[in-house]
Design an enzyme around this catalytic site. Sequence first.
Site, mmCIF file in Angstrom:
data_model
loop_
_atom_site.group_PDB
_atom_site.id
_atom_site.type_symbol
_atom_site.label_atom_id
_atom_site.label_comp_id
_atom_site.label_asym_id
_atom_site.label_seq_id
_atom_site.Cartn_x
_atom_site.Cartn_y
_atom_site.Cartn_z
ATOM 1 C CD GLU A 128 -5.074 7.476 -2.645
ATOM 2 O OE1 GLU A 128 -4.467 7.017 -1.658
ATOM 3 O OE2 GLU A 128 -5.620 6.733 -3.507
ATOM 4 C CD GLN A 153 -0.577 6.367 4.158
ATOM 5 O OE1 GLN A 153 -0.242 5.368 3.517
ATOM 6 N NE2 GLN A 153 -1.470 6.331 5.137
ATOM 7 C CG PHE A 154 3.749 8.095 0.920
ATOM 8 C CD1 PHE A 154 4.934 8.460 1.543
ATOM 9 C CD2 PHE A 154 2.993 7.080 1.475
ATOM 10 C CE1 PHE A 154 5.348 7.819 2.702
ATOM 11 C CE2 PHE A 154 3.399 6.440 2.623
ATOM 12 C CZ PHE A 154 4.583 6.817 3.250
ATOM 13 C CG HIS A 158 6.379 4.896 -0.270
ATOM 14 N ND1 HIS A 158 6.728 3.714 -0.857
ATOM 15 C CD2 HIS A 158 5.214 4.671 0.389
ATOM 16 C CE1 HIS A 158 5.812 2.795 -0.574
ATOM 17 N NE2 HIS A 158 4.884 3.351 0.179
#
Length: 695
Positions: A433, A455-456, A501
């Site tokens: 990231e 992504q989350f 998540h």
Amino acid sequence: MADQASVLDRSSVGNAPDPDFDWRRIAYLVQVSRALDNLEETRLVPERKISYQFSARGHDMAQVMLGSRLTNPRDATCGYYRSRPLLLSLGVPIEDALGSAMGRAGGYSDGRDIGVVFNFPNPGGVPALPMSGGVGAQYTPTAGWAQAIEYYRTVLNSEAHRDAIAVVLGGDGSVAANGFWAALTIATTQKLPMLFYIEDNEYGISVPSTYQTPGGNIARNLESFGNLHVLSGDGTEPAEAARLVKAAAAHVRSRKGPCLLRLTVPRLQGHSFQDTQTYKSQEFVASEWTRDPLPKLRSYLVGSALDEAEWEAIEREAGEAVEHALAEAQARPVARPETVLSNVFFEGEVQQIGGQWTHGYQAPVAHEEPRPEGQRINMVTAIRRTLDRELEINPRVLLFGEDIGPKGGVHAVTLGLQEKYGIERVFDTSLNEEGIIGRAVGLALAGLMPVPEIQFRKYAEPATEQINDCGTMRWRTANRFAAPMVLRIPGGFFKVGDPWHSQTNEVQFVHNPGWLVAVPSNAEDAVGLLRSALRGNDPVIFFEHRAMLDDAWARRPYPGDDYVLPFGRAEKVREGDDITIVTWGAMVPRCEEAASHVSADVIDLRTLMPWDREMVLESVRRTRRCLIVHEDLKSGGFGAEIAAVVADEAFLDLDAPVARVTMPDIPSPHHPTLLNWAVPSVEKIRARIDDLVGF
């Protein structure tokens, strides 16, 4: 092999100076750097006119040589706190270097940042990208600039970028940082025109380089790293350093891929002025001074490129230039204190470097009222259609992240976009990231509009340094640089929860100065806010709530290809007189349902930075009651900020305490039964409404 290269280059020490280098200028700039260090250490720091001082003695000669190889205006470099000699070689005025160190107006930041954290727009020349105070944070933005060079070459067909390169400087301590390895992965997997210039002085502050790198030699350890040309040698020997710097730059300019050049140099002073180096033995310190490159440069040049009188004249000239610069720097005022409030966000004056606006981008004519088209669509389709449209009309837009290519993203938002626009514009990244966001910073600085995806929400944690540095860039460079982008982040619960998540924690982004934050609850708002972000001139966090992506309530007709929704404009989804309910994201439909039995204003903020204080305060003053509902934790959640503002500015209008319904201070539970108990439910919200209305 790296060591073989060192042996070969040392054999050239007795050769005539390479005519491709301007040796007189190199000698002058090294002397200027030495005079600056001496001035700061003997006068300005003791006089408390400078708070932070980092000597470049020992690092200076090879850095000046490196700067002389940056000749294409599309080149860029990014250094660290010991990189002032490089800045001097790019042409930074000496008075700016001194004035910035003294915190005066002008210079790099108008006194907002410490003077060793450089930036230099250098119009018409090679810019020094905004450095960071964090070790290793310079690597991934430089990789982003290198990728932008390739994009300009291959997609936008820019001849000016044909042999451009990106150069990053770092010390041996920084090669242990996550950013170094993230950038190395990006540069080598994509064969980018990037030069890693590593200055090895054997210490990271007080820690030996063997603690950072097995064996203490990053070049040797990377000799077998794929797609990486590795050079290593002595940065104190003029002929050897010149040959290696020249070879490294030539390799990268020839489009053969990235290069890592490690030069050993002595750190002739402490890490900073306050560092007494007691962790070094006296013998080691003495050995460092025997390797001082300045006397070596004098011996190398006098009798070949210069005579003794010329060398002494250069030394005098450098000293006089520094004294003159000191007088100019000391005459500069300290910036007016109230000016520190400016340039957190774009205020109308476009920055010098960074973002598509600096390259002549003009947004199409837009409309702020929706023009509904066709059937209701879900938020996934709405976001995808907006990205599709902006990709179609704006070649500077790039989408990237983990699994967003052929897979189309784990939430299917980018499905089909890579097939339509190609792998150069919609591409997958490595699982890093910091690399995703740092790369986006460099792409934005180069004039593109990056749209990275984390992504989350929880996965943004490794990128927090880059997120913070990006947000503060406009402010800390006093509007010289900015890195506008749209950072898409799905988050929140969806049927089930879990600590990895389902996190929201939007307040963390609000607390990072310089970021706009969008939290749409429905497809129409998602279109308008996303398009505003893609056509704007600030970095934006675009939060996509997982529960709303395909929620029936969130479906709306597509509001048009040029519909924009300005940030800071809330919406009343219900209107009434008995209570004001403030919310956003997945809590909006729950609050609307919970308030169906009372006369209530239900306000969907839509954006948290900025948020519509005026609408909230107007409503509270009329209804005289306020309930704030959000999914995030109660302690330190954004609801606390709203409650404080209401208490500060509408206290005398209230007939009941300001109340909140939130998650408890726990991570998101996984099992649906546990999750539904923790997340604010319609029943819990309705009960609190009844308490307040009946107060």
